[in-house]
Design a protein around this motif. Sequence first.
Motif, PDB file in Angstrom:
ATOM      1  N   ASN A 179     -42.406-152.875 -42.175  1.00 46.52           N
ATOM      2  CA  ASN A 179     -43.871-152.865 -42.122  1.00 46.52           C
ATOM      3  C   ASN A 179     -44.497-154.215 -42.471  1.00 46.52           C
ATOM      4  N   ASN A 180     -43.940-154.921 -43.457  1.00 48.71           N
ATOM      5  CA  ASN A 180     -44.535-156.195 -43.878  1.00 48.71           C
ATOM      6  C   ASN A 180     -44.515-157.269 -42.796  1.00 48.71           C
ATOM      7  N   PRO A 181     -43.376-157.551 -42.153  1.00 50.74           N
ATOM      8  CA  PRO A 181     -43.403-158.593 -41.129  1.00 50.74           C
ATOM      9  C   PRO A 181     -44.106-158.175 -39.839  1.00 50.74           C
ATOM     10  N   LEU A 182     -44.354-156.884 -39.647  1.00 49.69           N
ATOM     11  CA  LEU A 182     -44.962-156.402 -38.406  1.00 49.69           C
ATOM     12  C   LEU A 182     -46.487-156.496 -38.384  1.00 49.69           C
ATOM     13  N   HIS A 183     -47.133-156.231 -39.501  1.00 45.79           N
ATOM     14  CA  HIS A 183     -48.594-156.223 -39.570  1.00 45.79           C
ATOM     15  C   HIS A 183     -49.196-155.189 -38.611  1.00 45.79           C
ATOM     16  N   LEU A 184     -48.773-153.940 -38.724  1.00 47.17           N
ATOM     17  CA  LEU A 184     -49.320-152.880 -37.868  1.00 47.17           C
ATOM     18  C   LEU A 184     -50.817-152.711 -38.130  1.00 47.17           C
ATOM     19  N   GLU A 185     -51.577-152.554 -37.063  1.00 44.21           N
ATOM     20  CA  GLU A 185     -53.041-152.513 -37.173  1.00 44.21           C
ATOM     21  C   GLU A 185     -53.592-151.179 -37.641  1.00 44.21           C
ATOM     22  N   ASN A 186     -52.961-150.087 -37.274  1.00 48.79           N
ATOM     23  CA  ASN A 186     -53.429-148.743 -37.635  1.00 48.79           C
ATOM     24  C   ASN A 186     -54.887-148.510 -37.248  1.00 48.79           C
TER      25      ASN A 186
END
Length: 192
Positions: free
Chosen positions: A4-11
Amino acid sequence: MILNNPLHLENQYNAINSNTLAKDLIQVKINDKHRLVTLDNKDLYVNIPITETISITKTQLLMYNDKQTTNQIIMLLETILAQNYFAFQNQIYQPDKGIAMGSPISGTIAEIFLQQLEKTHIKLLIDSKHLVFYTRYVDDILIVYESTLTSPTSIQHYMDTIHNIQLNPTHETNDNVSFLDLSITRKPTSLE
Protein backbone atom coordinates in the motif's frame (compact mmCIF):
# COMPACT_ATOMS: atom_id res chain seq x y z
CA MET A 1 0.19 -4.26 3.89
CA ILE A 2 3.63 -3.29 2.63
CA LEU A 3 2.36 -2.84 -0.97
CA ASN A 4 0.00 0.00 0.00
CA ASN A 5 2.76 2.51 0.83
CA PRO A 6 4.65 2.50 -2.49
CA LEU A 7 1.38 2.35 -4.48
CA HIS A 8 -0.43 5.45 -3.19
CA LEU A 9 -3.93 4.11 -3.92
CA GLU A 10 -6.39 6.98 -4.37
CA ASN A 11 -9.54 5.38 -2.92
CA GLN A 12 -11.55 8.03 -4.76
CA TYR A 13 -14.79 6.06 -4.88
CA ASN A 14 -14.42 4.03 -1.69
CA ALA A 15 -16.87 4.24 1.17
CA ILE A 16 -14.74 4.44 4.30
CA ASN A 17 -17.53 3.64 6.75
CA SER A 18 -21.27 4.14 7.14
CA ASN A 19 -20.95 7.44 9.07
CA THR A 20 -18.86 9.08 6.36
CA LEU A 21 -21.12 7.65 3.67
CA ALA A 22 -24.23 9.03 5.42
CA LYS A 23 -22.66 12.50 5.49
CA ASP A 24 -21.79 12.23 1.79
CA LEU A 25 -25.26 11.03 0.82
CA ILE A 26 -27.13 13.91 2.47
CA GLN A 27 -25.09 16.26 0.23
CA VAL A 28 -26.29 14.57 -2.99
CA LYS A 29 -28.93 16.60 -4.84
CA ILE A 30 -31.44 14.40 -6.61
CA ASN A 31 -34.66 14.72 -8.58
CA ASP A 32 -37.64 12.52 -9.45
CA LYS A 33 -35.70 10.83 -12.30
CA HIS A 34 -32.96 9.51 -10.02
CA ARG A 35 -33.06 5.96 -8.69
CA LEU A 36 -31.02 3.84 -6.28
CA VAL A 37 -29.46 0.44 -6.84
CA THR A 38 -26.85 -1.64 -5.06
CA LEU A 39 -24.64 -4.10 -6.90
CA ASP A 40 -22.68 -7.00 -5.47
CA ASN A 41 -19.58 -8.26 -7.30
CA LYS A 42 -20.15 -12.00 -7.59
CA ASP A 43 -16.98 -14.10 -7.21
CA LEU A 44 -14.77 -11.02 -7.35
CA TYR A 45 -11.44 -12.58 -6.41
CA VAL A 46 -11.56 -15.43 -8.94
CA ASN A 47 -12.39 -12.93 -11.70
CA ILE A 48 -9.46 -10.57 -11.11
CA PRO A 49 -7.16 -10.73 -14.18
CA ILE A 50 -3.71 -11.30 -12.67
CA THR A 51 -1.56 -10.31 -15.67
CA GLU A 52 -3.50 -7.09 -16.23
CA THR A 53 -3.47 -6.22 -12.54
CA ILE A 54 0.30 -6.75 -12.35
CA SER A 55 0.68 -4.40 -15.33
CA ILE A 56 -1.54 -1.78 -13.64
CA THR A 57 0.49 -2.19 -10.43
CA LYS A 58 3.78 -1.71 -12.28
CA THR A 59 2.56 1.47 -13.95
CA GLN A 60 1.38 2.88 -10.62
CA LEU A 61 4.58 1.89 -8.82
CA LEU A 62 6.73 3.62 -11.45
CA MET A 63 4.93 6.92 -10.75
CA TYR A 64 6.25 7.03 -7.17
CA ASN A 65 9.24 4.66 -7.07
CA ASP A 66 12.47 4.03 -8.94
CA LYS A 67 12.72 1.27 -11.53
CA GLN A 68 14.74 -1.10 -9.30
CA THR A 69 12.24 -0.92 -6.42
CA THR A 70 9.35 -1.35 -8.85
CA ASN A 71 10.92 -4.40 -10.51
CA GLN A 72 11.64 -6.02 -7.13
CA ILE A 73 8.05 -5.51 -5.96
CA ILE A 74 6.64 -6.82 -9.26
CA MET A 75 8.87 -9.92 -9.12
CA LEU A 76 7.68 -10.67 -5.57
CA LEU A 77 4.08 -10.00 -6.55
CA GLU A 78 4.26 -12.39 -9.52
CA THR A 79 5.69 -15.11 -7.26
CA ILE A 80 3.01 -14.61 -4.61
CA LEU A 81 0.12 -14.47 -7.08
CA ALA A 82 1.30 -17.62 -8.88
CA GLN A 83 0.70 -19.45 -5.61
CA ASN A 84 -3.02 -18.81 -5.46
CA TYR A 85 -3.91 -21.83 -3.34
CA PHE A 86 -6.59 -21.80 -0.69
CA ALA A 87 -8.09 -24.31 1.70
CA PHE A 88 -11.80 -24.99 2.17
CA GLN A 89 -13.26 -27.81 4.30
CA ASN A 90 -9.89 -29.56 4.58
CA GLN A 91 -9.39 -29.52 0.80
CA ILE A 92 -6.74 -27.47 -1.01
CA TYR A 93 -7.78 -25.72 -4.22
CA GLN A 94 -5.99 -23.71 -6.89
CA PRO A 95 -8.36 -21.75 -9.12
CA ASP A 96 -7.68 -21.63 -12.88
CA LYS A 97 -7.77 -17.86 -12.80
CA GLY A 98 -7.96 -14.97 -10.38
CA ILE A 99 -6.49 -14.57 -6.93
CA ALA A 100 -6.80 -16.74 -3.87
CA MET A 101 -9.62 -16.05 -1.46
CA GLY A 102 -8.38 -15.44 2.06
CA SER A 103 -4.84 -14.47 1.09
CA PRO A 104 -3.60 -11.34 2.90
CA ILE A 105 -2.68 -9.76 -0.44
CA SER A 106 -5.98 -10.49 -2.24
CA GLY A 107 -7.82 -7.43 -0.93
CA THR A 108 -5.06 -5.09 -2.09
CA ILE A 109 -4.82 -6.75 -5.52
CA ALA A 110 -8.59 -6.53 -5.98
CA GLU A 111 -8.47 -2.88 -4.91
CA ILE A 112 -5.75 -2.08 -7.46
CA PHE A 113 -7.80 -3.63 -10.25
CA LEU A 114 -11.14 -2.11 -9.19
CA GLN A 115 -9.71 1.39 -8.74
CA GLN A 116 -8.26 1.27 -12.27
CA LEU A 117 -11.61 0.05 -13.59
CA GLU A 118 -13.37 2.93 -11.83
CA LYS A 119 -10.85 5.48 -13.10
CA THR A 120 -11.18 4.36 -16.71
CA HIS A 121 -14.82 3.27 -16.99
CA ILE A 122 -17.01 4.39 -14.09
CA LYS A 123 -15.69 7.95 -14.30
CA LEU A 124 -17.10 8.13 -17.86
CA LEU A 125 -20.57 7.29 -16.55
CA ILE A 126 -20.26 9.92 -13.82
CA ASP A 127 -18.93 12.58 -16.21
CA SER A 128 -21.78 11.88 -18.66
CA LYS A 129 -24.29 12.27 -15.79
CA HIS A 130 -25.57 8.70 -16.19
CA LEU A 131 -24.48 8.18 -12.60
CA VAL A 132 -25.20 10.87 -10.04
CA PHE A 133 -23.36 9.08 -7.24
CA TYR A 134 -21.13 6.02 -7.07
CA THR A 135 -19.36 4.44 -4.13
CA ARG A 136 -17.92 1.03 -3.35
CA TYR A 137 -17.17 -0.81 -0.12
CA VAL A 138 -14.92 -3.78 -0.94
CA ASP A 139 -17.12 -5.61 -3.49
CA ASP A 140 -20.46 -3.89 -2.80
CA ILE A 141 -21.49 -0.87 -4.87
CA LEU A 142 -24.09 1.86 -4.28
CA ILE A 143 -25.27 3.89 -7.27
CA VAL A 144 -27.66 6.77 -7.73
CA TYR A 145 -28.43 6.84 -11.44
CA GLU A 146 -30.36 9.03 -13.88
CA SER A 147 -33.24 6.77 -14.98
CA THR A 148 -33.81 8.66 -18.26
CA LEU A 149 -30.20 7.98 -19.34
CA THR A 150 -29.47 4.50 -18.01
CA SER A 151 -30.78 1.54 -16.04
CA PRO A 152 -29.26 -1.05 -13.70
CA THR A 153 -29.43 -3.55 -16.56
CA SER A 154 -27.45 -1.20 -18.83
CA ILE A 155 -24.89 -0.54 -16.10
CA GLN A 156 -24.61 -4.26 -15.41
CA HIS A 157 -24.22 -5.05 -19.14
CA TYR A 158 -21.59 -2.31 -19.49
CA MET A 159 -19.57 -3.76 -16.60
CA ASP A 160 -19.91 -7.30 -17.98
CA THR A 161 -18.44 -6.17 -21.32
CA ILE A 162 -15.42 -4.52 -19.69
CA HIS A 163 -14.32 -7.63 -17.82
CA ASN A 164 -16.03 -10.72 -16.62
CA ILE A 165 -17.36 -8.87 -13.61
CA GLN A 166 -20.68 -10.30 -12.63
CA LEU A 167 -22.87 -7.90 -10.71
CA ASN A 168 -25.99 -8.87 -8.80
CA PRO A 169 -28.30 -5.87 -8.53
CA THR A 170 -30.68 -5.07 -5.70
CA HIS A 171 -33.16 -2.47 -6.86
CA GLU A 172 -34.76 0.05 -4.57
CA THR A 173 -38.02 -0.98 -2.96
CA ASN A 174 -40.42 1.76 -1.88
CA ASP A 175 -37.68 4.33 -2.68
CA ASN A 176 -35.29 2.54 -0.31
CA VAL A 177 -32.11 0.42 -0.44
CA SER A 178 -29.80 -0.97 2.21
CA PHE A 179 -26.06 -0.47 1.97
CA LEU A 180 -23.49 -1.23 4.66
CA ASP A 181 -25.59 -0.79 7.81
CA LEU A 182 -27.61 2.09 6.35
CA SER A 183 -31.17 2.23 5.12
CA ILE A 184 -31.11 4.87 2.36
CA THR A 185 -34.39 6.47 1.35
CA ARG A 186 -34.87 8.53 -1.79
CA LYS A 187 -36.91 11.67 -1.16
CA PRO A 188 -37.99 14.15 -3.91
CA THR A 189 -34.78 16.24 -3.70
CA SER A 190 -32.50 14.45 -1.26
CA LEU A 191 -31.47 11.17 0.30
CA GLU A 192 -32.10 10.25 3.92
